[in-house]
Design an enzyme around this catalytic site. Structure first.
Site, mmCIF file in Angstrom:
data_model
loop_
_atom_site.group_PDB
_atom_site.id
_atom_site.type_symbol
_atom_site.label_atom_id
_atom_site.label_comp_id
_atom_site.label_asym_id
_atom_site.label_seq_id
_atom_site.Cartn_x
_atom_site.Cartn_y
_atom_site.Cartn_z
ATOM 1 N N ASP A 70 0.826 -1.208 0.000
ATOM 2 C CA ASP A 70 0.000 0.000 0.000
ATOM 3 C C ASP A 70 0.862 1.261 0.000
ATOM 4 O O ASP A 70 0.561 2.237 -0.696
ATOM 5 C CB ASP A 70 -0.917 0.008 1.230
ATOM 6 C CG ASP A 70 -2.010 -1.052 1.163
ATOM 7 O OD1 ASP A 70 -2.241 -1.604 0.072
ATOM 8 O OD2 ASP A 70 -2.624 -1.331 2.217
ATOM 9 N N TYR A 74 20.838 -11.777 14.300
ATOM 10 C CA TYR A 74 21.115 -10.553 13.549
ATOM 11 C C TYR A 74 22.087 -10.855 12.409
ATOM 12 O O TYR A 74 21.854 -10.466 11.254
ATOM 13 C CB TYR A 74 21.707 -9.493 14.478
ATOM 14 C CG TYR A 74 22.068 -8.206 13.778
ATOM 15 C CD1 TYR A 74 21.093 -7.273 13.447
ATOM 16 C CD2 TYR A 74 23.395 -7.930 13.442
ATOM 17 C CE1 TYR A 74 21.422 -6.092 12.800
ATOM 18 C CE2 TYR A 74 23.733 -6.748 12.791
ATOM 19 C CZ TYR A 74 22.746 -5.830 12.473
ATOM 20 O OH TYR A 74 23.080 -4.667 11.822
ATOM 21 N N LYS A 84 21.745 -10.532 8.135
ATOM 22 C CA LYS A 84 22.614 -9.681 7.325
ATOM 23 C C LYS A 84 23.413 -10.488 6.303
ATOM 24 O O LYS A 84 23.729 -9.993 5.220
ATOM 25 C CB LYS A 84 23.550 -8.874 8.232
ATOM 26 C CG LYS A 84 22.806 -7.857 9.090
ATOM 27 C CD LYS A 84 21.918 -6.937 8.252
ATOM 28 C CE LYS A 84 21.193 -5.896 9.098
ATOM 29 N NZ LYS A 84 20.349 -4.988 8.285
ATOM 30 N N ILE A 90 28.340 2.174 14.126
ATOM 31 C CA ILE A 90 27.932 3.538 13.793
ATOM 32 C C ILE A 90 27.131 4.126 14.954
ATOM 33 O O ILE A 90 26.345 3.429 15.598
ATOM 34 C CB ILE A 90 27.072 3.565 12.503
ATOM 35 C CG1 ILE A 90 27.767 2.772 11.381
ATOM 36 C CG2 ILE A 90 26.810 5.003 12.064
ATOM 37 C CD1 ILE A 90 29.118 3.291 10.961
ATOM 38 N N THR A 93 24.368 5.318 16.256
ATOM 39 C CA THR A 93 22.929 5.372 15.986
ATOM 40 C C THR A 93 22.166 4.842 17.192
ATOM 41 O O THR A 93 22.732 4.187 18.072
ATOM 42 C CB THR A 93 22.563 4.505 14.770
ATOM 43 O OG1 THR A 93 22.803 3.126 15.094
ATOM 44 C CG2 THR A 93 23.377 4.890 13.543
ATOM 45 N N PRO A 94 20.848 5.072 17.249
ATOM 46 C CA PRO A 94 20.042 4.481 18.323
ATOM 47 C C PRO A 94 20.162 2.953 18.379
ATOM 48 O O PRO A 94 20.078 2.359 19.459
ATOM 49 C CB PRO A 94 18.620 4.908 17.958
ATOM 50 C CG PRO A 94 18.800 6.201 17.232
ATOM 51 C CD PRO A 94 20.061 6.026 16.425
#
Length: 248
Positions: A61, A144, A148, A177, A179-180
């Site tokens: 959508d 994880y 990947k 990196i 990042t959160p």
């Protein structure tokens, strides 16, 4: 490259690398649609579409809305993903499903919907979000890393299938990196170990040959290069942007 009148979709562009890439491409004149859970202070609501990439119908959508509004999709950055710091024994079925559906199925659903549009256009450029774990293994990262590694193979196979249609597919493979996603991983590691967060961040700096972790903006610049015509003969590549980590 002239980015004016081009259209990009970025999944998970509310924070981190996705946001940095969104901001960079918009600064160049590209129309960028952000497909994400929440607007996360999205500055241009016109180009935000609420979407859970784990849900195929929501992905379909959302992409249909972009096609309806713009009649084209030039670029896709399938960026949305989550991290899980856990061994096999520490991973619940619910966590397994959440990571696999977000990191792998979400990318697959988005790619499967966008590729036919690019095929009809006879052009397009795609970047998939990999990781340094597309190349190497890490402790307490089985699920994880599994996703990947799969993304790397998806990029290669899709490259071969759609190169005849002038569609390029590359895989960006960031290291550590700021990042959160990283901060959440550090929080979890700290809870599972006796290490303080300060000790963890210091160790993360020291294990990179460049002596520091990366910035989202540094990854965004590489993504922009891979999407652009400046990398016109680059496809099927896994691009490490990790301060030299995987070369050790």
């Amino acid at each position: 490259m002239n980015w004016e009148n081009t259209v990009a979709i970025i999944t998970g562009a509310g924070t981190g690398i996705g946001k940095a890439t969104k901001d960079l491409l918009r600064s160049k004149g590209c129309i960028v649609y952000n497909l994400d859970f929440t607007d996360n202070d999205e500055t241009d609501q016109q180009y935000f579409i609420s979407c859970d990439v784990r849900n195929r119908q929501q992905v379909n959508d959302a992409v249909d809305k972009v096609i309806s509004a713009e009649k084209q999709i030039d670029f896709l950055f399938a960026n949305a993903g989550i991290h899980l710091f856990a061994t096999l024994e520490q991973t619940s079925d619910e966590e397994l499903q959440r990571v696999v559906y977000t990191n792998l199925f979400g990318v697959y659903y988005t790619l499967q919907k966008v590729i036919p549009v690019m095929k009809a256009q006879q052009k397009g450029s795609v970047v998939l979000m990999g990781s340094d774990q597309s190349f190497i293994g890490k402790a307490a990262s089985s699920v994880y890393g599994m996703t990947k590694g799969a993304i790397a193979q998806l990029a290669k196979s899709t490259t071969i299938d759609y190169a005849p249609f002038n569609i390029r597919v590359n895989c960006i493979c960031p290291g550590t990196i700021d990042t959160p996603l990283l901060h959440n991983a550090v929080d979890r590691f700290s809870q599972l170990s006796n290490a303080t967060k300060e000790e963890i961040y210091k160790s993360l700096d020291t294990i990179q040959p460049m002596g520091r972790i990366g910035k989202p903006e540094e990854i965004a610049k590489t993504v922009a290069f891979l999407l652009s015509d400046e990398s016109s003969f680059t496809t099927g590549s896994l691009i490490a942007v990790d301060g030299g980590y995987v070369c050790q």
